[in-house]
Design an enzyme around this catalytic site. Structure first.
Site, short mmCIF file in Angstrom:
data_model
loop_
_atom_site.label_atom_id
_atom_site.label_comp_id
_atom_site.label_asym_id
_atom_site.label_seq_id
_atom_site.Cartn_x
_atom_site.Cartn_y
_atom_site.Cartn_z
N HIS A 1 0.84 -1.21 0.00
CA HIS A 1 0.00 0.00 0.00
C HIS A 1 0.88 1.25 0.00
O HIS A 1 0.58 2.23 -0.71
CB HIS A 1 -0.87 0.06 1.27
N GLN B 1 -17.84 -7.06 -0.75
CA GLN B 1 -16.91 -7.90 -1.50
C GLN B 1 -16.51 -9.16 -0.73
O GLN B 1 -15.62 -9.89 -1.15
CB GLN B 1 -15.69 -7.10 -1.96
#
Ligand code: PAF
Length: 281
Positions: A34, A58
């Site tokens: 990230h 999700q």
């Protein structure tokens, strides 16, 4: 760094923010993968927004939503250190208020691989990414190649829905032994962590066979499966050799190809991939 938790405040802030604006969507529990996206966004934009939202749509009913790792304080410190301007961290109710019922279905590209193994997962990703794009209105958005099918799905919806974002797919960041960085690596105990290198080893083996001249995908797939099955704690979900654009399985590697796999090790379901083409060495 401003911490924003409502859609209204985020919409108002992005409307006045210096442009270009770069968005790095995350589900938190940040790792160096990230951070590499945030650094690239910082280099290329006047305003950097990072979103932290563990998106329930999700996750399948039997998946790890409730146990998904979280480390908000540590994440905020890391983002502040990287010079992020705005962190968008809405609640579930803020993103999916009562009455919410619209979903973004990316079509055929979301059917195989993760689409088959995790029904509804990529529709959930496409829906939340569309919402994040419309709320933050980024010029640029950054995603990792580690989630290879997700990356293609996001490029696809961005084109189909004219979302107008320049989508950057950034290289997978790996541990020193090759394991792709993932928040889910935290589920692995020491022995499983060692076994987890099998994903990258299998991909490298495929690449080596390709470099030696092998083009028949059934031979390459079988060699990968044999290698993974020799690892006692590893259970294969799929091994795929597919056209990079359509994600349809191919018989011969004579086009740009994504070799991808999903393997269960202990509680963790790990995915990884490599892209190869005639240019690959
Ligand atoms: O890759 C992720 O972390 C998520 O799927 C994303 C893109 C932030 C959407 O929730």
């Amino acid at each position: 760094m401003e911490l924003i938790t409502t859609v209204t405040a985020m919409v108002a802030l992005q409307a006045q923010a210096p442009r270009p604006l770069g968005l790095v969507p995350t589900m938190g529990f940040l790792h160096d993968g990230h951070i590499s996206l945030v650094r690239r966004a910082r280099q290329e934009n006047s305003t950097v927004v990072t979103s932290i939202f563990v998106n329930p749509t999700q996750f399948g009913p039997q998946e790890d939503l409730a146990n998904y790792p979280r480390s908000t304080e540590r994440d905020l410190e890391a983002l502040e250190k990287e010079g992020v301007d705005i962190v968008f961290m809405p609640s579930t109710g803020e993103m999916y208020p009562a009455g919410f019922e619209t979903h973004v279905d990316p079509g055929d590209i979301a059917i195989p691989l993760e689409g088959e193994a995790r029904p509804g997962h990529l529709i959930g990703v496409a829906t939340i990414v569309t919402k994040l794009f419309t709320i933050t209105r980024p010029n640029h958005a950054y995603f990792g190649q580690k989630d290879g099918q997700q990356a293609r799905v996001i490029q696809h919806i961005n084109t189909d829905l004219n979302l107008g974002v320049t989508v950057a797919i950034c290289p997978t960041v790996r541990e020193s032994d090759g394991l792709a960085m993932s928040s889910r690596n935290s589920y692995l105990n020491n022995a499983e962590r060692k076994s987890a290198t099998i994903l990258y080893r299998a991909l490298l083996h495929a690449k080596e066979l390709f470099n030696q001249g092998e083009r028949d995908t059934s031979n390459i797939r079988m060699a990968m499966i044999n290698l993974i099955e020799a690892e006692p704690t590893a259970y294969i979900d799929y091994v795929s050799i597919a056209n990079l654009e359509t994600l349809r399985e191919i018989k011969r590697i004579d086009q740009t190809t994504m070799i991808s796999l999903a393997v269960r090790i202990g509680e963790a379901r790990l995915i990884d991939n490599l892209i190869i083409s005639e240019m690959t060495e």
